[in-house]
Design a protein around this motif. Sequence first.
Motif, short mmCIF file in Angstrom:
data_model
loop_
_atom_site.label_atom_id
_atom_site.label_comp_id
_atom_site.label_asym_id
_atom_site.label_seq_id
_atom_site.Cartn_x
_atom_site.Cartn_y
_atom_site.Cartn_z
N LEU A 193 0.85 -1.20 0.00
CA LEU A 193 0.00 0.00 0.00
C LEU A 193 0.89 1.24 0.00
N VAL A 194 0.50 2.20 -0.83
CA VAL A 194 1.16 3.51 -0.89
C VAL A 194 0.06 4.56 -0.94
N GLY A 195 0.18 5.63 -0.17
CA GLY A 195 -0.84 6.66 -0.21
C GLY A 195 -0.43 7.93 0.50
N ASN A 196 -1.26 8.96 0.30
CA ASN A 196 -1.10 10.20 1.04
C ASN A 196 -2.34 10.40 1.88
N TYR A 197 -2.19 10.34 3.19
CA TYR A 197 -3.32 10.28 4.11
C TYR A 197 -3.40 11.51 5.01
N PHE A 198 -4.61 11.77 5.49
CA PHE A 198 -4.89 12.97 6.28
C PHE A 198 -3.97 13.06 7.50
N PHE A 199 -3.89 12.00 8.28
CA PHE A 199 -3.06 12.01 9.48
C PHE A 199 -1.62 11.58 9.20
N ASN A 200 -1.45 10.55 8.38
CA ASN A 200 -0.12 9.95 8.19
C ASN A 200 0.71 10.59 7.09
#
Length: 272
Positions: A193-200
């Motif tokens: 998994l790869v992503g740009n997240y609100f908290f992380n």
Amino acid sequence: MPRLLAFLLCLTLAGTAHASYITQKLNKPVPGGVAVIDLGPGAQAPNARFEGKPVLVVKEQDKWLAIVGVPLTQKPGPATLSLGTRTLGFTVGSKQYPEQHITLKNKRQVNPNPADLKRIDAELAEQVSAYRSFSPGLPSNLILDKPVNGPMSSRFGVRRFFNGEERNPHAGLDFAVPAGTPIKTPANGKVILVGNYFFNGNTVFVDHGQGFISMFCHMSKIDVKPGQTLSRGAVVGRVGSTGRATGPHMHWNVSLNDARVDPAIFIGAFQP
């Protein structure tokens, strides 16, 4: 009295000698820790489950060992590992975690608005699914490398208060290193998994095998893609301060059987 002391010392040394290497290194059966359970000999690996979730099982010499992640929410006392038609009991000890008070200028990172909450829920579902991955391959190593070289700045399990309001405990280990520092995978693995997240912020999940998973977040740059196979020491990204972060640092989560556990256990830095 000297003979008695010598006898007791011999017993202690004998008990230590019979404990497996993995047990000596990893067995920290507390909430947020790891329980190493001797499953005995056998031609095939037993199918072990804890709280209904599959558990990592490895062989050391002539016996199988279950490497069980103990959730932070687990209450101290008796616990049970399921092995199909039989069970094995073990005891979870107690551990007190300190508090940390953090001031954030961005109030939405403490009390998100409705649009933020919708995004957060969707992102959480993605990440929970990744944590629950259970691939068949064994990890290349259980004693892990540090993803970066630097001092630890915030330990696992700390009760966190943002602007005076309590939120979830710290589920990982932070290292104080400059922005741009390369982050290296501590064992072989596959990017799931790869992503740009609100908290992380910028985040990468690496599956090391059988539910043993590393997560790195707050990165300034991601250097891998989903599905990519990584060798131990491969760079997954660069240190940053994206998401809910007060400054550049490397945040590392370790998960076993969908339980976030103290990464310090795997690098010989656990504090009882």
